[in-house]
Design an enzyme around this catalytic site. Structure first.
Site, short mmCIF file in Angstrom:
data_model
loop_
_atom_site.label_atom_id
_atom_site.label_comp_id
_atom_site.label_asym_id
_atom_site.label_seq_id
_atom_site.Cartn_x
_atom_site.Cartn_y
_atom_site.Cartn_z
N GLN A 101 61.63 47.26 8.38
CA GLN A 101 62.39 46.65 7.28
C GLN A 101 61.84 45.27 7.00
O GLN A 101 62.27 44.60 6.08
CB GLN A 101 63.85 46.53 7.66
CG GLN A 101 64.52 47.85 7.92
CD GLN A 101 65.91 47.65 8.50
OE1 GLN A 101 66.89 47.61 7.80
NE2 GLN A 101 65.98 47.50 9.81
N ASP A 104 57.27 40.72 6.61
CA ASP A 104 56.39 39.63 7.06
C ASP A 104 54.95 40.04 7.37
O ASP A 104 54.08 39.18 7.56
CB ASP A 104 57.00 38.91 8.28
CG ASP A 104 57.29 39.84 9.45
OD1 ASP A 104 56.55 40.82 9.65
OD2 ASP A 104 58.28 39.58 10.18
N HIS A 119 60.90 47.72 2.85
CA HIS A 119 61.42 46.68 1.95
C HIS A 119 60.33 45.85 1.30
O HIS A 119 60.58 44.73 0.87
CB HIS A 119 62.41 45.79 2.71
CG HIS A 119 63.65 46.52 3.12
ND1 HIS A 119 64.54 46.05 4.06
CD2 HIS A 119 64.15 47.72 2.71
CE1 HIS A 119 65.54 46.92 4.20
NE2 HIS A 119 65.31 47.94 3.41
N CYS A 130 55.44 45.48 -16.19
CA CYS A 130 54.42 46.53 -16.04
C CYS A 130 54.13 46.81 -14.56
O CYS A 130 54.85 46.35 -13.68
CB CYS A 130 53.15 46.15 -16.81
SG CYS A 130 52.16 44.86 -16.03
N THR A 191 67.21 45.52 14.86
CA THR A 191 67.87 45.63 13.56
C THR A 191 69.37 45.77 13.76
O THR A 191 69.82 46.44 14.70
CB THR A 191 67.32 46.79 12.70
OG1 THR A 191 68.19 46.99 11.59
CG2 THR A 191 67.17 48.08 13.46
N ALA A 234 63.39 41.88 21.97
CA ALA A 234 62.34 42.86 21.74
C ALA A 234 61.18 42.68 22.72
O ALA A 234 60.61 43.67 23.21
CB ALA A 234 61.85 42.74 20.30
P1 NAD Z 1 69.41 41.44 10.56
O1 NAD Z 1 69.22 39.98 10.36
O2 NAD Z 1 70.53 42.12 9.87
O3 NAD Z 1 69.62 41.72 12.11
C1 NAD Z 1 68.76 41.20 13.08
C2 NAD Z 1 69.02 41.93 14.38
O4 NAD Z 1 68.07 41.49 15.31
C3 NAD Z 1 70.41 41.67 14.99
O5 NAD Z 1 71.02 42.89 15.33
C4 NAD Z 1 70.11 40.85 16.24
O6 NAD Z 1 71.01 41.11 17.30
C5 NAD Z 1 68.71 41.31 16.56
N1 NAD Z 1 67.90 40.34 17.30
C6 NAD Z 1 67.95 38.99 17.29
N2 NAD Z 1 67.01 38.47 18.10
C7 NAD Z 1 66.35 39.53 18.63
C8 NAD Z 1 65.26 39.65 19.53
N3 NAD Z 1 64.65 38.58 20.07
N4 NAD Z 1 64.83 40.90 19.83
C9 NAD Z 1 65.42 42.00 19.31
N5 NAD Z 1 66.47 41.93 18.47
C10 NAD Z 1 66.91 40.71 18.13
O7 NAD Z 1 68.03 42.13 10.26
P2 NAD Z 1 67.73 43.59 9.78
O8 NAD Z 1 68.59 44.58 10.46
O9 NAD Z 1 66.26 43.74 9.82
O10 NAD Z 1 68.26 43.47 8.27
C11 NAD Z 1 67.63 43.99 7.33
C12 NAD Z 1 67.03 42.97 6.32
O11 NAD Z 1 66.52 41.77 6.81
C13 NAD Z 1 65.85 43.66 5.76
O12 NAD Z 1 66.06 43.80 4.40
C14 NAD Z 1 64.64 42.75 5.98
O13 NAD Z 1 63.77 42.84 4.87
C15 NAD Z 1 65.26 41.43 6.10
N6 NAD Z 1 64.58 40.36 6.84
C16 NAD Z 1 63.26 40.45 7.20
C17 NAD Z 1 62.66 39.41 7.91
C18 NAD Z 1 61.21 39.53 8.30
O14 NAD Z 1 60.41 40.13 7.57
N7 NAD Z 1 60.83 38.99 9.46
C19 NAD Z 1 63.40 38.30 8.27
C20 NAD Z 1 64.74 38.23 7.88
C21 NAD Z 1 65.32 39.28 7.17
#
Ligand code: NAD
Length: 243
Positions: A101, A104, A119, A130, A191, A234
Site C-alpha cells: 500500500q 514510497d 496505491h 489525459c 498495516t 517489521a
Molecule cells: P497506517 O498508518 O494505517 O498503519 C500503520 C500500521 O503500521 C499500524 O498498524 C502500526 O501499528 C504499524 N506499525 C508502526 N510501526 C511499525 C513497525 N516498525 N513495524 C511494523 N508495523 C508498524 O498505514 P496503512 O495500513 O499502510 O494505511 C494505508 C495507507 O497509508 C495507504 O494508503 C498508504 O498509501 C498510506 N501511507 C503510505 C506511506 C508510505 O508509502 N511509506 C506512509 C504513510 C501512509
C-alpha cells in the site's frame, strides 16, 4: 516459540508466498505512518490532502504536501525489513508476490521486483485529464513548480497516487487477489488493516487455506484470524521469521 518454529518451517517449505505491506514497514526508515500517534493524520486533515475534492479545492497546497513527503522519501533508505522481503523473493521466484500500500518505492530500492503498488507511487505525476504520466523531477525543482501542467494537453498534473474514494490502478487488485487466494503462506506486515480492499487480502488468503502471519506492534482487525501474530516491529519480526 513452537508457533514461531512452525511459521518459519511453513515459509521455508512454501512455493507460493504472498506478502502485503503497509506504512509500518517504512516507519523504521523514518517515514511517518498515517494512523499511529505522531502519524500524518494527527497533523493534517485527510479530506484536505488525500481526496480528489481536496485537490480540486487547493491543488497547490496538496502539491506542497506531496513535495514535502517526496523529499523525505527520497532521503530515506530501505531498512532490513525491505531487504529481507527482497531476499525472500529471490528464494521463491515466480511463486512470490509483494503487494504494497506504500507509495514510497522503498521495496524496489531494496531489490524487490515482483511488486504490486496498490496505491500508486509518489515518484510519479499524472495528468488530471489525459493519459500522460511522468517521473517527478528532483524535489528542489518540484518545490518551485507547485502547479505543474501536462506537456500534452496543458491540464493540471496530480500525484500518481490513489486517494480516498478512488479506484485502484487497473489490474492491481486482481493480481493481488489471485496471489493471496492461492498462497500457501500469506504475510501482512505493518498495516492497520482498516483500508479496503487491501485489508481483506489477509482474510481472503486465510479463507482459501493459507497459513496467515501478521507482523505489527499493535493489534489489528486481522490479528484474531492470524495463525501467528508477532507483536513487534517489521525489522525485528521479519528477522525472526526469515533469518
Ligand atoms: P497506517 O498508518 O494505517 O498503519 C500503520 C500500521 O503500521 C499500524 O498498524 C502500526 O501499528 C504499524 N506499525 C508502526 N510501526 C511499525 C513497525 N516498525 N513495524 C511494523 N508495523 C508498524 O498505514 P496503512 O495500513 O499502510 O494505511 C494505508 C495507507 O497509508 C495507504 O494508503 C498508504 O498509501 C498510506 N501511507 C503510505 C506511506 C508510505 O508509502 N511509506 C506512509 C504513510 C501512509
Amino acid at each position: 516459540m513452537e508457533r514461531l518454529k512452525e511459521a518459519r518451517e511453513r515459509i521455508r517449505a512454501a512455493r507460493r508466498v504472498a506478502v502485503l505491506t503497509g506504512a509500518g514497514i517504512s516507519a523504521p526508515s523514518g517515514i511517518p505512518t498515517f494512523r499511529d500517534p505522531g502519524g500524518l493524520w494527527k497533523n493534517f486533515r485527510l479530506e484536505d490532502y488525500a481526496t480528489p475534492e481536496g485537490f480540486k479545492k487547493n491543488p497547490e497546497e496538496v502539491w506542497r504536501w506531496y513535495a514535502w513527503r517526496y523529499k523525505k522519501i527520497r532521503e530515506a533508505k530501505p531498512n532490513p525489513a525491505h531487504h529481507l522481503l527482497a531476499e525472500l523473493e529471490r528464494e521463491k521466484g515466480e511463486g512470490f508476490l509483494l503487494v504494497t500500500q506504500n507509495i514510497d518505492g522503498l521495496h524496489q530500492r531494496a531489490g524487490s521486483e515482483r511488486v504490486v503498488e496498490l496505491h500508486g507511487s509518489i515518484h510519479r505525476a499524472r495528468c488530471t485529464v489525459c493519459d500522460f504520466r511522468t517521473e517527478l523531477p528532483a524535489p528542489e525543482k518540484l518545490e518551485n513548480h507547485l502547479q505543474p501542467k501536462c506537456p500534452m494537453c496543458g491540464a493540471l498534473l496530480r500525484p500518481d497516487v490513489v486517494w480516498f474514494g478512488e479506484y485502484l490502478p487497473p489490474g492491481a487488485l486482481e493480481m493481488a487477489q489471485t496471489a493471496f487466494a492461492s498462497a500457501e503462506v500469506a504475510m501482512v506486515v505493518g498495516t492497520s488493516a482498516v483500508v479496503e480492499p487491501a485489508a481483506s487480502l489477509g482474510r481472503l488468503a486465510k479463507h482459501a487455506g493459507a497459513y496467515l502471519i501478521e507482523v505489527n506492534p499493535e493489534n489489528t482487525p486481522l490479528t484474531l484470524l492470524a495463525d501467528l501474530a508477532l507483536r513487534e516491529g517489521a525489522v525485528e519480526g521479519l528477522a525472526r521469521l526469515l533469518r
